[in-house]
Design a protein around this motif. Structure first.
Motif, PDB file in Angstrom:
ATOM      1  N   LEU A 111      34.711   8.669  27.139  1.00  8.57           N
ATOM      2  CA  LEU A 111      35.189   8.447  25.774  1.00  8.57           C
ATOM      3  C   LEU A 111      36.264   7.354  25.757  1.00  8.57           C
ATOM      4  CD1 LEU A 111      35.540  12.132  24.541  1.00  8.57           C
ATOM      5  CD2 LEU A 111      33.737  10.507  23.988  1.00  8.57           C
ATOM      6  N   LYS A 112      36.201   6.513  24.742  1.00 10.26           N
ATOM      7  CA  LYS A 112      37.216   5.475  24.554  1.00 10.26           C
ATOM      8  C   LYS A 112      38.453   6.077  23.895  1.00 10.26           C
ATOM      9  CE  LYS A 112      33.612   2.040  23.950  1.00 10.26           C
ATOM     10  NZ  LYS A 112      32.984   1.124  23.012  1.00 10.26           N
ATOM     11  N   ARG A 113      39.492   5.252  23.713  1.00  5.11           N
ATOM     12  CA  ARG A 113      40.747   5.744  23.118  1.00  5.11           C
ATOM     13  C   ARG A 113      40.577   6.300  21.719  1.00  5.11           C
ATOM     14  NH1 ARG A 113      45.607   1.741  23.498  1.00  5.11           N
ATOM     15  NH2 ARG A 113      44.005   0.163  23.607  1.00  5.11           N
ATOM     16  N   ASP A 114      39.631   5.733  20.949  1.00  2.00           N
ATOM     17  CA  ASP A 114      39.422   6.208  19.579  1.00  2.00           C
ATOM     18  C   ASP A 114      38.455   7.396  19.502  1.00  2.00           C
ATOM     19  OD1 ASP A 114      37.100   4.872  20.188  1.00  2.00           O
ATOM     20  OD2 ASP A 114      37.055   3.667  18.351  1.00  2.00           O
ATOM     21  N   GLY A 115      38.011   7.902  20.654  1.00  2.00           N
ATOM     22  CA  GLY A 115      37.116   9.055  20.679  1.00  2.00           C
ATOM     23  C   GLY A 115      35.647   8.692  20.595  1.00  2.00           C
ATOM     24  N   SER A 116      35.319   7.401  20.632  1.00  2.00           N
ATOM     25  CA  SER A 116      33.925   6.981  20.527  1.00  2.00           C
ATOM     26  C   SER A 116      33.296   6.813  21.913  1.00  2.00           C
ATOM     27  CB  SER A 116      33.820   5.671  19.742  1.00  2.00           C
ATOM     28  OG  SER A 116      34.430   4.623  20.452  1.00  2.00           O
ATOM     29  N   TYR A 117      31.977   6.739  21.928  1.00  2.00           N
ATOM     30  CA  TYR A 117      31.244   6.535  23.173  1.00  2.00           C
ATOM     31  C   TYR A 117      29.998   5.706  22.891  1.00  2.00           C
ATOM     32  CZ  TYR A 117      28.148  10.157  21.417  1.00  2.00           C
ATOM     33  OH  TYR A 117      27.293  10.878  20.634  1.00  2.00           O
ATOM     34  N   VAL A 118      29.449   5.096  23.947  1.00  2.00           N
ATOM     35  CA  VAL A 118      28.206   4.335  23.881  1.00  2.00           C
ATOM     36  C   VAL A 118      27.408   4.662  25.140  1.00  2.00           C
ATOM     37  CG1 VAL A 118      27.161   2.037  23.854  1.00  2.00           C
ATOM     38  CG2 VAL A 118      29.272   2.450  22.591  1.00  2.00           C
ATOM     39  N   PHE A 119      26.092   4.880  24.973  1.00  2.00           N
ATOM     40  CA  PHE A 119      25.204   5.128  26.108  1.00  2.00           C
ATOM     41  C   PHE A 119      23.883   4.431  25.812  1.00  2.00           C
ATOM     42  CE2 PHE A 119      22.035   7.492  28.521  1.00  2.00           C
ATOM     43  CZ  PHE A 119      22.645   7.604  29.759  1.00  2.00           C
ATOM     44  N   LYS A 120      23.316   3.763  26.814  1.00  8.29           N
ATOM     45  CA  LYS A 120      22.042   3.062  26.638  1.00  8.29           C
ATOM     46  C   LYS A 120      20.990   3.686  27.543  1.00  8.29           C
ATOM     47  CE  LYS A 120      24.295  -1.202  25.387  1.00  8.29           C
ATOM     48  NZ  LYS A 120      24.651  -2.552  25.788  1.00  8.29           N
ATOM     49  N   ASP A 121      19.808   3.903  26.967  1.00  3.43           N
ATOM     50  CA  ASP A 121      18.689   4.485  27.709  1.00  3.43           C
ATOM     51  C   ASP A 121      17.467   3.593  27.513  1.00  3.43           C
ATOM     52  OD1 ASP A 121      17.220   6.392  29.223  1.00  3.43           O
ATOM     53  OD2 ASP A 121      16.477   7.283  27.362  1.00  3.43           O
ATOM     54  N   LYS A 122      16.729   3.379  28.592  1.00  5.43           N
ATOM     55  CA  LYS A 122      15.493   2.605  28.527  1.00  5.43           C
ATOM     56  C   LYS A 122      14.348   3.556  28.859  1.00  5.43           C
ATOM     57  CE  LYS A 122      13.545  -1.772  29.975  1.00  5.43           C
ATOM     58  NZ  LYS A 122      13.774  -2.983  30.760  1.00  5.43           N
ATOM     59  N   PRO A 123      13.560   3.977  27.841  1.00  5.22           N
ATOM     60  CA  PRO A 123      12.486   4.942  28.087  1.00  5.22           C
ATOM     61  C   PRO A 123      11.464   4.413  29.096  1.00  5.22           C
ATOM     62  CG  PRO A 123      12.867   4.689  25.740  1.00  5.22           C
ATOM     63  CD  PRO A 123      13.662   3.626  26.424  1.00  5.22           C
ATOM     64  N   VAL A 124      11.161   5.218  30.107  1.00  4.31           N
ATOM     65  CA  VAL A 124      10.182   4.820  31.116  1.00  4.31           C
ATOM     66  C   VAL A 124       8.868   5.582  30.956  1.00  4.31           C
ATOM     67  CG1 VAL A 124      11.888   4.094  32.817  1.00  4.31           C
ATOM     68  CG2 VAL A 124      11.136   6.470  32.768  1.00  4.31           C
ATOM     69  N   SER A 125       8.813   6.539  30.041  1.00  3.31           N
ATOM     70  CA  SER A 125       7.570   7.256  29.771  1.00  3.31           C
ATOM     71  C   SER A 125       7.245   7.142  28.291  1.00  3.31           C
ATOM     72  CB  SER A 125       7.701   8.726  30.172  1.00  3.31           C
ATOM     73  OG  SER A 125       8.527   9.404  29.275  1.00  3.31           O
ATOM     74  N   ARG A 126       6.003   7.433  27.989  1.00  2.00           N
ATOM     75  CA  ARG A 126       5.532   7.337  26.611  1.00  2.00           C
ATOM     76  C   ARG A 126       5.805   8.595  25.794  1.00  2.00           C
ATOM     77  NH1 ARG A 126      -0.500   5.396  26.795  1.00  2.00           N
ATOM     78  NH2 ARG A 126       0.133   4.994  28.906  1.00  2.00           N
ATOM     79  N   LEU A 127       6.426   9.572  26.377  1.00  2.00           N
ATOM     80  CA  LEU A 127       6.656  10.847  25.699  1.00  2.00           C
ATOM     81  C   LEU A 127       7.733  10.712  24.622  1.00  2.00           C
ATOM     82  CD1 LEU A 127       6.683  13.131  28.854  1.00  2.00           C
ATOM     83  CD2 LEU A 127       4.800  12.817  27.245  1.00  2.00           C
TER      84      LEU A 127
END
Length: 142
Positions: free
Chosen positions: A91-107
């Motif tokens: 978490l950043k100082r302002d309480g926010s977050y960032v996460f990146k995901d690259k889907p590897v399956s078609r589900l």
């Protein structure tokens, strides 16, 4: 035992069970203060993604703020009951977050973010966000 004493003892017991009479030994140490739960928000950058090509960006905030704390990102595939942990972020100082995901399956999938409990608040879980995933196949492979 005297009948009047038995009746009085029964009345005191009944009232104390109902909460009308405070216990005699009640002190400051007997009170339990329950902390509020963390509130976790979650938004996704897209509702549809292409397998192995697009990235899904998950953003949100945690309240009360807990700078430097970690949140867990979880994934659930359509038709499955279990949630899988795919990573953590800070978490950043302002309480926010960032996460990146690259889907590897078609589900198709749903994401959620979990903030574990600590001294400030109890565990918080975000709402689920669905993402539909498409994939490409070579026709000669079929």
């Amino acid at each position: 035992m005297n009948k009047s004493r038995l009746t009085a003892a029964t009345a005191v017991l009944a009232l104390s069970l109902a909460g009308a009479v405070a216990p005699v030994s009640a002190g400051a140490s007997d009170t339990v203060v329950q902390a509020a739960a963390y509130r976790v928000s979650l938004t996704t950058s897209t509702a549809q993604a292409v397998q192995r090509e697009d990235r899904v960006k998950l953003t949100g905030r945690v309240s009360p703020k807990a700078p430097g704390a970690r949140v867990t990102v979880q994934l659930q595939y359509d038709g499955k009951r279990a949630w899988r942990t795919i990573g953590t972020t800070t978490l950043k100082r302002d309480g926010s977050y960032v996460f990146k995901d690259k889907p590897v399956s078609r589900l198709d999938r749903r994401y959620r973010v979990v903030k574990p409990g600590d001294d400030s608040a109890t565990k918080g879980v975000s709402r689920e966000r669905a993402v539909e995933v498409f994939g490409w196949d070579w026709l000669d492979a079929r």
